[in-house]
Write an enzyme that holds these catalytic residues in place. Structure first.
Site, short mmCIF file in Angstrom:
data_model
loop_
_atom_site.label_atom_id
_atom_site.label_comp_id
_atom_site.label_asym_id
_atom_site.label_seq_id
_atom_site.Cartn_x
_atom_site.Cartn_y
_atom_site.Cartn_z
N GLU A 129 3.48 0.87 -8.46
CA GLU A 129 2.41 0.61 -7.50
C GLU A 129 1.16 1.45 -7.77
O GLU A 129 0.18 1.37 -7.04
CB GLU A 129 2.90 0.80 -6.07
CG GLU A 129 3.53 2.14 -5.79
CD GLU A 129 4.06 2.26 -4.35
OE1 GLU A 129 3.68 1.46 -3.49
OE2 GLU A 129 4.85 3.18 -4.11
N CYS A 137 8.05 -6.37 -4.48
CA CYS A 137 8.25 -6.21 -3.04
C CYS A 137 6.94 -6.06 -2.28
O CYS A 137 6.93 -5.78 -1.09
CB CYS A 137 9.17 -5.03 -2.75
SG CYS A 137 8.50 -3.46 -3.30
N ARG A 190 -6.72 -0.39 1.30
CA ARG A 190 -5.98 -1.57 1.80
C ARG A 190 -6.06 -1.75 3.31
O ARG A 190 -5.72 -2.79 3.83
CB ARG A 190 -4.51 -1.50 1.35
CG ARG A 190 -3.71 -0.40 1.98
CD ARG A 190 -2.37 -0.22 1.30
NE ARG A 190 -1.28 -0.79 2.07
CZ ARG A 190 0.01 -0.62 1.78
NH1 ARG A 190 0.37 0.08 0.72
NH2 ARG A 190 0.95 -1.14 2.51
N HIS A 232 -0.23 -1.39 7.95
CA HIS A 232 1.11 -1.34 8.51
C HIS A 232 1.29 -2.14 9.78
O HIS A 232 2.39 -2.62 10.06
CB HIS A 232 1.63 0.10 8.55
CG HIS A 232 2.24 0.38 7.23
ND1 HIS A 232 3.58 0.35 7.03
CD2 HIS A 232 1.67 0.53 6.02
CE1 HIS A 232 3.82 0.51 5.75
NE2 HIS A 232 2.67 0.64 5.11
N ARG A 270 11.94 0.77 3.93
CA ARG A 270 10.88 1.79 4.04
C ARG A 270 11.37 2.90 4.97
O ARG A 270 11.20 2.82 6.19
CB ARG A 270 9.61 1.17 4.62
CG ARG A 270 8.92 0.13 3.73
CD ARG A 270 7.68 -0.41 4.41
NE ARG A 270 6.79 -1.08 3.48
CZ ARG A 270 6.68 -2.41 3.39
NH1 ARG A 270 7.39 -3.20 4.16
NH2 ARG A 270 5.83 -2.94 2.53
N ARG A 322 14.23 3.11 -0.32
CA ARG A 322 13.09 3.80 -0.93
C ARG A 322 12.98 5.18 -0.32
O ARG A 322 13.00 5.32 0.91
CB ARG A 322 11.80 3.02 -0.69
CG ARG A 322 10.59 3.72 -1.28
CD ARG A 322 9.34 2.92 -1.16
NE ARG A 322 8.81 2.96 0.19
CZ ARG A 322 7.74 2.27 0.58
NH1 ARG A 322 7.13 1.47 -0.27
NH2 ARG A 322 7.29 2.36 1.79
N ASN A 354 0.93 -4.11 -2.89
CA ASN A 354 0.02 -3.66 -1.82
C ASN A 354 -0.79 -2.47 -2.30
O ASN A 354 -2.01 -2.41 -2.13
CB ASN A 354 0.81 -3.25 -0.57
CG ASN A 354 1.70 -4.36 -0.07
OD1 ASN A 354 1.49 -5.52 -0.42
ND2 ASN A 354 2.68 -4.02 0.73
N ASP A 355 -0.09 -1.50 -2.88
CA ASP A 355 -0.79 -0.32 -3.37
C ASP A 355 -1.39 -0.55 -4.76
O ASP A 355 -2.46 -0.03 -5.07
CB ASP A 355 0.14 0.89 -3.40
CG ASP A 355 0.23 1.53 -2.03
OD1 ASP A 355 -0.83 1.74 -1.42
OD2 ASP A 355 1.34 1.76 -1.55
C1 PEP Z 1 3.52 -1.77 -1.85
O1 PEP Z 1 2.74 -0.84 -1.96
O2 PEP Z 1 3.34 -2.90 -2.37
C2 PEP Z 1 4.75 -1.63 -1.06
C3 PEP Z 1 5.66 -2.58 -1.03
O3 PEP Z 1 4.92 -0.50 -0.35
P1 PEP Z 1 4.15 -0.16 1.03
O4 PEP Z 1 3.52 -1.42 1.55
O5 PEP Z 1 5.18 0.39 1.94
O6 PEP Z 1 3.14 0.85 0.61
MG MG Z 2 3.23 1.20 -1.46
#
Ligand code: PEP
Ligand code: MG
Length: 582
Positions: free
Chosen positions: A435, A506, A469, A193, A300, A336, A458-459
């Site tokens: 995800e 995304c 991650r 983050h 988010r 979201r 990302n997830d």
């Molecule tokens: C993801 O997981 O790709 C995503 C966009 O959400 P976040 O990064 O907030 O977990």
């Molecule tokens: Mg995510």
């Protein structure tokens, strides 16, 4: 001059003084060491020594008082042994005075010597546990040295590069961002983050540096290269000159990118791609629009939560969404629902979880633990939907039952609003993030209940490869170009196409030019990314064809290794737009 290599997350070069967070909850006055061959001013050295010795005496009194106040005998003993012990150690003082003689101010000299001690403490199991005491001692001495003079972060008046172990979302939010020109952290990965926040602010950043907080002292000059991942401390003149030149050419490129704002993101063979922004707060909407975003593809909302605001009311949610809608002036807004826990804000009542990434987080927290919290948010989203083009997106969905349950709740909330005579959009689109690998694998089933998909790579990468991650130790294994990831992407896009529902992406991949070709090749036409990345991706899209993108994805699907695909994609993209990869 010292150099470290970390994980580059936001492109750009910054040259500024270091502001070391963690070690300093305040800012050290900027003091530069004397250059080699340049003698330190003897009067200043004598004054700094006297200041230091006085601070040591005061620190001794403070440490003893603190030990006396402690109820735990073990903690008191540790304080006395480490903190009081070091304050009695003449060798420690001599080391500090040596640094003062080299031209450092007393505060910097203390930090430097404590940094060396930290390294020694890390070598042994026994001393490792005493590290917090060492941090405390550093704080105590520096606070004594700064006395009334001490400046808080809010008093920043000059540009700095923030150096920290890691930054929590709320810490980042509380920084005076007009003065923060770069971030460098010990921990974190490309999708942590800190990285995402730095990206949304367009602030160059390098994470996962390991020990940058031990090496840099507040006030030292630092070069941060957000493209190569280099952090250079106390650079020599030649290096400084080289980076000043690079900075100029990057600023020139940024100017060129800005000129693209009014042009569409269209491939050379006429395929129109829509670029959206990911945000954590309505404050980022202005930058998103300036960057050419056609709307918000991911809001988010968990960033509404913080230590200061641990349980926002329906009104707090509603006010934030209404503000976003107003700022967007008719552009779409994908909200979201809460993705709390694990790498995001963890609500206090959740209790200890040994494995929070697989625990009661996100949609599970909303459905299983705190339906009341979810209800409050759903009411706010639905009420806001009467004011603009709002779509609702559920995170971390892993099964059809979960989606069905969430949709039932949404219907119940609608019924309540109807009975109160409150306005909302009856046919608000309800989509889901893809995800979790299970969601990608049953995307065909989910497509019958979801109005749209948004792929969260990302997830998805984290869960399909079983790689944390945010853990820099395993970042090499975090491979978005892995064949398993491509198979899941393909499967998701095909399920959406067969069921005629929109699909977008995304995750951070959408902002990386080397992935633009395969993503378009898979058939994706809507990409959502950090606002600052939009112009760069637009320029890249305008230099490629959809036919070439199709060929690239055909080739990638034949590959058996992530390293092979990653190298192939960078080479392809570099051929087309070398400026992003030099
Ligand atoms: C993801 O997981 O790709 C995503 C966009 O959400 P976040 O990064 O907030 O977990
Ligand atoms: Mg995510």
């Amino acid at each position: 001059m010292r150099q470290l290599l970390g994980i580059p997350v936001v492109d750009g070069v910054v040259i500024a003084e270091a502001l070391v967070l963690d070690a300093e909850k305040y800012r050290l006055p900027a003091q530069r060491p004397t250059r080699p061959g340049d003698p330190a001013d003897p009067q200043r050295v004598a004054d700094e020594r006297a200041r230091y010795r006085e601070a040591v005496e005061k620190a001794k009194v403070e440490v003893e008082a603190r030990a006396e106040d402690l109820a735990s005998e073990a903690a008191a003993a540790a304080i006395l042994m480490v903190q009081r012990g070091l304050l009695d150690e003449e060798a420690f003082h001599q080391d500090v005075e040596e640094q003062i003689a080299a031209g450092f101010g007393a505060e910097q000299a203390v930090s430097k010597v404590v940094n060396t001690k930290r390294k020694q403490f890390r070598q042994q199991e026994f001393t490792l546990r005493l590290l917090p005491d060492l941090d405390d001692l550093e704080q105590t001495l520096i606070v004594q040295l700064l006395g009334e003079e001490r400046e808080t972060l809010k008093d920043l008046t000059a540009e700095v590069i923030v150096i920290a172990r890691d930054l929590t979302p709320s810490q980042t939010m509380s920084l005076p961002l007009e003065f923060v020109k770069g971030f460098a952290t010990d921990q974190g990965g490309k999708t942590s983050h800190t990285a995402i926040l730095a990206q949304s602010q367009g602030v160059p950043a390098v994470v996962g540096l390991g020990r940058v907080t031990d090496i840099v002292t507040g006030g030292e000059l630092v070069i941060l290269d957000g493209r190569s991942g280099k952090v250079i401390v106390d650079p020599d003149e030649r290096t400084l000159h080289r980076y000043r030149e690079r900075r100029k050419s990057i600023l020139q490129l940024q100017k060129e990118l800005e000129e693209l704002k009014a042009l569409p993101a269209q491939t050379l063979d006429g395929h129109r791609i829509r670029l959206f922004a990911n945000i954590g707060s309505p404050d980022e909407i202005a930058l998103a629009i300036r960057s050419g975003a056609e709307g918000i593809g991911l809001y988010r909302t968990e960033f509404l939560y913080s230590q200061e605001e641990p349980d926002p009311s329906e009104d707090v949610h509603f006010a934030a969404y209404s503000r976003a809608i107003e700022l967007l002036e008719g552009r779409p807004l994908v909200i979201r629902t809460l993705d709390l826990g694990a790498d995001k804000f963890t609500p206090a009542g959740l209790g200890f979880e040994a494995n929070p990434f697989l625990g009661c987080r996100s949609i599970r927290y909303c459905l299983m633990e705190r339906e009341d919290v979810f209800w409050r948010q759903l009411r706010a989203i639905l009420r806001a939907s009467a004011r603009g083009d709002v779509r609702l997106m559920l995170p971390m969905v892993s099964s059809l039952e979960e989606l069905v349950r969430a949709k039932e709740l949404i219907e119940d909330v609608k019924a309540e609003l109807r009975s109160e005579g409150q306005a909302f959009r009856e046919d608000i689109p309800v989509g889901i993030m893809i995800e979790v690998p299970s969601a990608a694998l049953v995307a065909d089933l989910l497509a019958s209940e979801a109005d749209f998909f948004s792929i969260g790579t990302n997830d998805l990468v984290q869960y399909v490869l079983a790689v944390d991650r945010v853990n820099q130790k395993v970042q090499e294994l975090y491979q978005p170009a892995h064949p398993a990831v491509f198979r899941l992407l393909l499967q998701t896009v095909e399920a959406a196409r067969r069921n005629k529902i929109p699909v977008s992406i995304c995750g951070e991949l959408s902002g990386e030019p080397e992935f633009t070709l395969p993503l378009l090749g898979l058939g994706l036409r809507d990409l959502s990314m950090a606002p600052s990345l939009i112009p760069k991706i637009k320029r890249f899209i305008r230099s490629i064809t959809a036919i070439e993108a199709g060929r690239v994805v055909d080739e990638v699907l034949k590959h058996s290794a992530a390293t092979q695909t990653a190298a192939y994609l960078v080479e392809k993209a570099r051929d087309l737009d070398p400026e992003f990869f030099d």
